[in-house]
Design a protein around this motif. Structure first.
Motif, short mmCIF file in Angstrom:
data_model
loop_
_atom_site.label_atom_id
_atom_site.label_comp_id
_atom_site.label_asym_id
_atom_site.label_seq_id
_atom_site.Cartn_x
_atom_site.Cartn_y
_atom_site.Cartn_z
N GLY A 50 -3.57 -11.94 -1.15
CA GLY A 50 -3.82 -12.97 -2.16
C GLY A 50 -4.68 -12.50 -3.34
O GLY A 50 -5.17 -13.33 -4.10
N LYS A 51 -4.83 -11.21 -3.51
CA LYS A 51 -5.68 -10.68 -4.59
C LYS A 51 -5.22 -11.20 -5.96
O LYS A 51 -6.04 -11.70 -6.74
CB LYS A 51 -5.63 -9.13 -4.60
N SER A 52 -3.94 -11.04 -6.25
CA SER A 52 -3.44 -11.44 -7.57
C SER A 52 -3.54 -12.94 -7.76
O SER A 52 -3.86 -13.44 -8.84
CB SER A 52 -1.99 -10.97 -7.76
N THR A 53 -3.28 -13.69 -6.69
CA THR A 53 -3.38 -15.15 -6.76
C THR A 53 -4.80 -15.58 -7.08
O THR A 53 -5.04 -16.45 -7.92
CB THR A 53 -2.93 -15.77 -5.41
N VAL A 54 -5.77 -14.95 -6.41
CA VAL A 54 -7.18 -15.30 -6.66
C VAL A 54 -7.57 -14.90 -8.08
O VAL A 54 -8.23 -15.67 -8.80
CB VAL A 54 -8.10 -14.66 -5.59
N ARG A 77 1.44 -0.73 -10.20
CA ARG A 77 2.73 -0.60 -9.48
C ARG A 77 3.41 -1.95 -9.33
O ARG A 77 4.59 -2.10 -9.53
CB ARG A 77 2.51 0.00 -8.09
N LYS A 78 2.63 -2.95 -8.94
CA LYS A 78 3.21 -4.29 -8.69
C LYS A 78 3.28 -5.15 -9.93
O LYS A 78 4.11 -6.04 -10.04
CB LYS A 78 2.35 -5.03 -7.66
N LEU A 79 2.37 -4.93 -10.85
CA LEU A 79 2.23 -5.70 -12.09
C LEU A 79 2.44 -7.21 -11.91
O LEU A 79 3.16 -7.86 -12.68
CB LEU A 79 3.08 -5.12 -13.24
N VAL A 206 -11.79 -16.22 1.38
CA VAL A 206 -10.80 -16.31 2.45
C VAL A 206 -9.66 -17.19 1.95
O VAL A 206 -9.81 -18.40 1.80
CB VAL A 206 -11.42 -16.88 3.74
N ASN A 207 -8.56 -16.54 1.64
CA ASN A 207 -7.40 -17.22 1.07
C ASN A 207 -6.61 -17.93 2.17
O ASN A 207 -6.55 -17.45 3.30
CB ASN A 207 -6.52 -16.17 0.37
N GLN A 208 -6.03 -19.04 1.83
CA GLN A 208 -5.22 -19.83 2.76
C GLN A 208 -6.04 -20.26 3.98
O GLN A 208 -5.51 -20.34 5.09
CB GLN A 208 -3.98 -19.07 3.23
N1 LIG Z 1 -3.36 -19.81 -1.45
C1 LIG Z 1 -2.06 -19.60 -1.62
N2 LIG Z 1 -1.19 -20.64 -1.65
C2 LIG Z 1 0.14 -20.42 -1.80
N3 LIG Z 1 0.71 -19.21 -1.90
C3 LIG Z 1 -0.10 -18.15 -1.89
C4 LIG Z 1 -1.52 -18.28 -1.76
N4 LIG Z 1 -2.06 -17.05 -1.77
C5 LIG Z 1 -1.04 -16.18 -1.90
N5 LIG Z 1 0.13 -16.83 -1.97
C6 LIG Z 1 1.47 -16.20 -2.08
O1 LIG Z 1 1.50 -15.07 -1.20
C7 LIG Z 1 2.12 -13.96 -1.83
C8 LIG Z 1 1.14 -12.80 -1.90
O2 LIG Z 1 0.06 -13.16 -2.74
P1 LIG Z 1 -0.50 -12.18 -3.84
O3 LIG Z 1 0.59 -11.53 -4.64
O4 LIG Z 1 -1.56 -12.91 -4.57
O5 LIG Z 1 -1.17 -11.08 -2.88
P2 LIG Z 1 -1.73 -9.65 -3.26
O6 LIG Z 1 -2.87 -9.39 -2.33
O7 LIG Z 1 -1.99 -9.57 -4.71
O8 LIG Z 1 -0.49 -8.73 -2.86
P3 LIG Z 1 -0.21 -7.23 -3.29
O9 LIG Z 1 -1.08 -6.37 -2.45
O10 LIG Z 1 1.25 -7.07 -2.98
O11 LIG Z 1 -0.52 -7.10 -4.76
C9 LIG Z 1 2.58 -14.44 -3.19
O12 LIG Z 1 3.93 -14.83 -3.11
C10 LIG Z 1 1.71 -15.65 -3.48
O13 LIG Z 1 2.33 -16.57 -4.34
#
Ligand SMILES: Nc1ncnc2c1ncn2[C@@H]1O[C@H](COP(=O)(O)OP(=O)(O)OP(=O)(O)O)[C@@H](O)[C@H]1O
Ligand SMILES: [Mg+2]
Length: 223
Positions: A50-54, A77-79, A206-208
């Motif tokens: 959830g890094k990008s989401t946060v 890489r992921k952009l 702590v996401n989710q």
């Molecule tokens: N709290 C949340 N509620 C709903 N969906 C979420 C939540 N957190 C993350 N997601 C979903 O979970 C997936 C992964 O989240 P995200 O891309 O933010 O993770 P990340 O840690 O950035 O991943 P990566 O390492 O691949 O960059 C995405 O599809 C995102 O929309």
């Protein structure tokens, strides 16, 4: 419902997610030992926690709270942030970090007032090598002088060196863990790696979270 809409649910007023982001925004204001935290790395042990989401939601909430905010898409890489805003990835971060520099600003406005995005730029052969250039610190600092808050998204700490490099260039780091899927051992290893490079780990998001955040032992904000 699209993934994009899903993410923005967290930014909806009155949801518990929104409250958590507002608490996080407030806590950040006091996290810098007298100095405001102006540059912030969003890190996490592994993929998908959830890094990008946060990063995205905190950017929105900080801008909504009146700050001028730059989101840097530091995951070349992921952009994910670049894709979210559907903006041209050029010239972006990777080109801004090359020794030639840029003649125009690589920042793009977003539809959110006071929120700018620095897209990822073209994928470099080695993002870690690129980030290790002294230009990275200079770029982050120059943005911090012009804007209230600079938030940097990053790839997983345990996978590549990028986040550990960025950790040395920011005022503070937020570590994100997924309440259900992140392993405590991985999160601890990631925090240890960030501390080893003298990163200023401010706390854990702590996401989710649905009440299970307590199994993580670091200061946590459940989102
Ligand atoms: N709290 C949340 N509620 C709903 N969906 C979420 C939540 N957190 C993350 N997601 C979903 O979970 C997936 C992964 O989240 P995200 O891309 O933010 O993770 P990340 O840690 O950035 O991943 P990566 O390492 O691949 O960059 C995405 O599809 C995102 O929309
Ligand atoms: Mg991401």
């Amino acid at each position: 419902m699209s993934k994009k809409t899903n993410r923005l649910i967290l930014a909806a007023p009155n949801s518990s997610g929104a409250e958590s982001y507002m608490a996080l925004r407030t806590n950040l204001a006091f996290a810098g030992k007298g100095e405001p935290v102006k540059t912030l790395l969003i890190a996490g042990a592994t993929e998908g926690c959830g890094k990008s989401t946060v990063a995205l939601n905190l950017g929105h909430f900080a801008a909504a709270g009146g700050k001028s905010v730059v989101l840097i898409d530091g995951d070349m890489r992921k952009l994910a942030l670049t894709r979210h805003f559907d903006c041209a990835k050029y010239p972006g971060l990777s080109m801004a970090l090359t020794s030639q520099g840029l003649s125009t600003s690589p920042l793009r406005p977003t539809t959110t007032p006071r929120l700018w995005i620095l897209p990822s730029g073209p994928i470099p052969p080695s993002s870690a090598n690129l980030l290790a250039s002294p230009n990275t610190g200079r770029l982050i600092q120059s943005l911090a002088e012009a804007y209230d808050l600079v938030i940097v998204d990053s790839p997983p700490v345990l996978a590549v060196a990028d986040a550990s490099i960025l950790a040395t260039l920011v005022d503070g780091i937020i570590v994100v863990a997924d309440a259900k899927h992140s392993k405590r051992r991985d999160v601890r290893r990631a925090v240890d790696m960030l501390l080893k490079v003298h990163g200023n780990v401010l706390g854990l998001v702590v996401n989710q979270a649905t009440g299970s955040a307590a199994r993580f032992q670091y200061t946590s904000y459940g989102i």
